[in-house]
Design a protein around this motif. Structure first.
Motif: not given
Length: 346
Positions: A110-134
């Motif tokens: 649903y990110r396009r509802i806000v703006m067309d600027t990029g994609q967000t990816k959430l990656t889970r690891y053992d104790t933490y997660s990484v949110v990457t904005w592309h």
């Protein structure tokens, strides 16, 4: 820094996020009326939450606002002013989620509802997660104000959801180390890393998975229906070629830039897609080639990327295939082109 004039004019931002930028300038003592006049924005347009403006206009607002108050941290200030209304339907949908992780998982859809600027990816690891904005365009990597707003906005939103002063474990920015990072440290903590290959936030899994007190399953279902409708409306207003181009930008780095994958994403079939593109005077192959040609030059201007990195970002399985294609477009190899650009700039 690019001014946004080279961006696809079909990329738009919601009035909710536009108004947040303008309101932030006012809160910092800037002249809001002068800003809208300089950027040619009709104040009446800002009164209808369903309206949208080009992303290029959003970038101009950032640039002009920062310039008018002499504050390079303006994007960070905007993020601190983010509220559910800034994100339109997506903001209220996120407020009704069970966990912060669930809210982040909504963004790719649903990110396009806000703006067309990029994609967000959430990656889970053992104790933490990484949110990457592309970013959907390498030109947007140059926009410090934009990534500052996005990251500070997310952190601010998490604090609203939790009611605590949560901070990421680590933050990475693609832009260089600023002269003064005081506000960065106040918002994100001390683990700041600039000049990185990607824009990323690192969060503790326990924080992301902690149940939220304001979760509302019934409201979530109702708002999900509205969000899906909003996305369908945005897609219906676009040309087919523009939709294909956006999908290819996202799919190329995954080596999935095929007509089969695109038709699946669009919910159509090859024959129908080819007919629609033909009516617009183009073909799938032409769109893919022109997009690769355009992005290749932009990526080559980023000296942090190797030629192999660029080949993979453009969906080529081998460096040699990219080199051959680039030579057919420009009469030079990627390395020769980059060296020539360096000599002209020098």
């Amino acid at each position: 820094m690019a001014d946004g004039s080279e961006l696809d004019p079909s990329w738009t931002a919601s009035v909710g996020i536009i108004n947040t930028v303008i309101d932030t300038l006012g809160s910092l003592g800037g002249n809001q009326q002068a800003l809208t006049e300089r950027t040619g924005i009709d104040p009446l347009v800002l009164k209808d939450p369903n309206n949208r403006l080009p992303v290029a206009t959003l970038l101009t607002l950032f640039k002009e606002s920062s310039k008018s108050i002499c504050d390079p941290d303006f994007g960070l200030h905007v993020g601190c002013q983010i509220n559910p209304g800034s994100y339109s339907i997506l903001g209220y949908l996120a407020m009704s989620c069970h966990t912060v992780r669930e809210a982040f998982e909504l963004m790719p859809r649903y990110r396009r509802i806000v703006m067309d600027t990029g994609q967000t990816k959430l990656t889970r690891y053992d104790t933490y997660s990484v949110v990457t904005w592309h970013p959907i365009s390498p030109l947007l990597l140059e926009q410090r104000y934009l990534v500052d707003m996005i990251f500070s906005g997310w952190v601010n939103f998490i604090r609203m959801l939790h009611g605590t002063n949560e901070r990421p474990q680590r933050v990475e920015f693609t832009y260089p180390n600023p002269e003064d990072s005081t506000l960065h440290r106040a918002l994100f903590g001390e683990s700041l890393h600039f000049g990185q290959p990607q824009n990323r936030l690192f969060f503790d899994n326990k924080m992301l998975d902690l149940p939220l007190s304001n979760a509302n399953p019934l409201l979530f279902e109702s708002l999900s229906t509205l969000a899906k409708y909003a996305i369908r409306s945005l897609e219906a207003s676009e040309s087919t070629s523009s939709q294909v181009k956006k999908l290819l930008t996202r799919l190329m780095p995954k080596a999935e830039a095929t007509i089969d994958r695109v038709t699946k994403e669009l919910g159509t079939n090859k024959r129908a897609l080819q007919r629609q593109l033909g009516a617009e005077g183009t073909t799938f192959k032409e769109i893919l080639q022109e997009l690769r040609k355009e992005l290749a030059v932009q990526y080559l201007n980023d000296l942090q990327l190797t030629i192999l990195d660029i080949a993979l970002l453009l969906g080529y399985s081998e460096n040699s295939a990219f080199t051959a294609a680039f030579r057919s477009w420009h009469g030079l190899s990627p390395t020769e082109f980059r060296n020539q650009q360096a000599q002209e700039d020098g």
